[in-house]
Design a protein around this motif. Sequence first.
Motif, short mmCIF file in Angstrom:
data_model
loop_
_atom_site.label_atom_id
_atom_site.label_comp_id
_atom_site.label_asym_id
_atom_site.label_seq_id
_atom_site.Cartn_x
_atom_site.Cartn_y
_atom_site.Cartn_z
N PRO A 1 65.86 -23.51 63.83
CA PRO A 1 64.61 -22.75 63.79
C PRO A 1 64.89 -21.25 63.95
O PRO A 1 65.98 -20.83 64.33
N ALA A 2 63.88 -20.46 63.68
CA ALA A 2 63.99 -19.02 63.90
C ALA A 2 63.94 -18.73 65.40
O ALA A 2 63.35 -19.51 66.17
N PRO A 3 64.54 -17.65 65.86
CA PRO A 3 64.45 -17.30 67.28
C PRO A 3 62.98 -17.06 67.66
O PRO A 3 62.23 -16.46 66.89
N PRO A 4 62.55 -17.51 68.82
CA PRO A 4 61.17 -17.25 69.27
C PRO A 4 60.90 -15.76 69.37
O PRO A 4 61.80 -14.96 69.64
N ASN B 1 64.52 -24.00 74.86
CA ASN B 1 65.43 -23.84 75.99
C ASN B 1 65.29 -22.43 76.54
O ASN B 1 65.27 -21.45 75.78
N VAL B 2 65.22 -22.32 77.86
CA VAL B 2 65.03 -21.03 78.51
C VAL B 2 66.32 -20.66 79.24
O VAL B 2 66.88 -21.48 79.99
N TYR B 3 66.78 -19.43 79.04
CA TYR B 3 68.04 -18.95 79.60
C TYR B 3 67.80 -17.69 80.43
O TYR B 3 66.81 -16.99 80.23
N TYR B 4 68.75 -17.41 81.32
CA TYR B 4 68.69 -16.17 82.08
C TYR B 4 70.06 -15.51 82.13
O TYR B 4 71.10 -16.15 81.93
N SER B 5 70.06 -14.20 82.42
CA SER B 5 71.30 -13.44 82.53
C SER B 5 71.08 -12.25 83.46
O SER B 5 69.94 -11.83 83.69
N ASP B 6 72.16 -11.71 83.95
CA ASP B 6 72.08 -10.51 84.79
C ASP B 6 71.90 -9.24 83.96
O ASP B 6 71.43 -8.22 84.48
N PHE C 1 67.18 -11.00 83.33
CA PHE C 1 66.80 -10.98 81.93
C PHE C 1 66.64 -12.42 81.43
O PHE C 1 67.37 -13.32 81.86
N TYR C 2 65.70 -12.60 80.50
CA TYR C 2 65.42 -13.94 79.99
C TYR C 2 65.50 -13.98 78.48
O TYR C 2 65.20 -13.00 77.79
N GLY C 3 65.92 -15.12 77.97
CA GLY C 3 65.94 -15.38 76.54
C GLY C 3 65.50 -16.81 76.29
O GLY C 3 65.70 -17.70 77.13
N VAL C 4 64.89 -17.06 75.14
CA VAL C 4 64.40 -18.39 74.78
C VAL C 4 64.93 -18.77 73.40
O VAL C 4 64.94 -17.94 72.47
N ALA C 5 65.38 -19.99 73.28
CA ALA C 5 65.84 -20.53 72.00
C ALA C 5 65.01 -21.76 71.64
O ALA C 5 64.68 -22.57 72.50
N ASN D 1 69.24 -28.93 66.18
CA ASN D 1 69.59 -27.56 65.80
C ASN D 1 68.90 -26.58 66.75
O ASN D 1 67.69 -26.66 66.95
N GLU D 2 69.68 -25.65 67.28
CA GLU D 2 69.12 -24.67 68.20
C GLU D 2 69.21 -23.28 67.60
O GLU D 2 70.24 -22.90 67.02
N SER D 3 68.15 -22.53 67.76
CA SER D 3 68.11 -21.17 67.22
C SER D 3 68.94 -20.21 68.07
O SER D 3 69.41 -20.56 69.16
N GLU D 4 69.09 -19.00 67.58
CA GLU D 4 69.63 -17.94 68.40
C GLU D 4 68.59 -17.60 69.48
O GLU D 4 67.42 -17.96 69.38
N LEU D 5 69.05 -16.90 70.50
CA LEU D 5 68.12 -16.48 71.54
C LEU D 5 67.16 -15.41 71.01
O LEU D 5 67.48 -14.66 70.09
N SER D 6 65.98 -15.37 71.61
CA SER D 6 64.99 -14.35 71.28
C SER D 6 65.61 -12.97 71.45
O SER D 6 66.46 -12.75 72.31
N TYR D 7 65.16 -12.04 70.62
CA TYR D 7 65.73 -10.69 70.65
C TYR D 7 64.98 -9.75 71.59
O TYR D 7 65.45 -8.65 71.86
N ASP D 8 63.83 -10.15 72.06
CA ASP D 8 63.02 -9.28 72.92
C ASP D 8 63.77 -8.93 74.21
O ASP D 8 64.44 -9.79 74.79
#
Length: 278
Positions: free
Chosen positions: A36-39, A67-72, A101-105, A112-119
């Motif tokens: 899918p496209a990134p959210p 899927n929800v991800y986080y990073s420093d 920081f948060y990203g969603v795929a 199939n998993e998309s790239e992480l959101s670019y926001d």
Amino acid sequence: MKKTTLYLSIAAAALFLSACQINDPNNYYEIDNTPPAPPEGLVVYNGDNRADIAWLHNRENDVAGYNVYYSDTYDGRYTLIGSTSDNYFIDYEAANGVETFYGVAAYDYNGNESELSYDVAYAIPRPEGFNQTIYDYLNYPNNSGYSFTSFSSVPYDDLSSDFFFENYQGQYYLNVWDDSDIQDMGATTDIYDIPFAPETGWSSTKDVRAIIGHTYVIWTWDNHFAKIRVKNITRERIVFDWAFQLVPGSTMLKPKAGSDVRKSFKNIVEERKTKRSE
């Protein structure tokens, strides 16, 4: 580009299903390897030891969830914290005063998993409180101020006092000292309606009229931002909700107070009387 971790279990499941269909001579199956496209539209709302994350639903018909991800950091390594079929997720592990920081795929039914959101979406959770009461400084001086550092009422003239309540001839005011700033942000529904502190528009008199239903932003003497929302006012007291950002702002934007000695309150009162009568 944000970095994601491949999850072998998802990939293995997809390959297994594909293999089963291909090896069956009586069944034709078209393999879907298109992610899918990134959210898009990712936003994060600060809370008290929590962060609320929301985004727009993907338009693809085969999206199974997110899927929800986080990073420093925005460009750092992202770690999975949870999954959901909705476009909303709450991170209850977010810590007050820590930038995250948060990203969603998005992923589909074929794994199939998309790239992480670019926001660029991040939160710095902060403490908050509700139904706090302080009193008119003229009649109850020891309980008329509030300190965001200790989350408690203090004497109005205490060095830790960030603001205090005043009943001036039947008109109600919220006052800050000369080393702080305050601004009326207008009528709001709740304490969450004002997400960011303003850059300009601070009261030149260091006071504002206290109005039920209004939210006020305070720039404290030690370079923190806070907000309060007035819920009730009587002649003797004021009741408010509050939120306080633990991470200090840039000292280049607002220098810290240069002295522990504040202007005498007698002088401040006289100055305010003069300006209010003009």
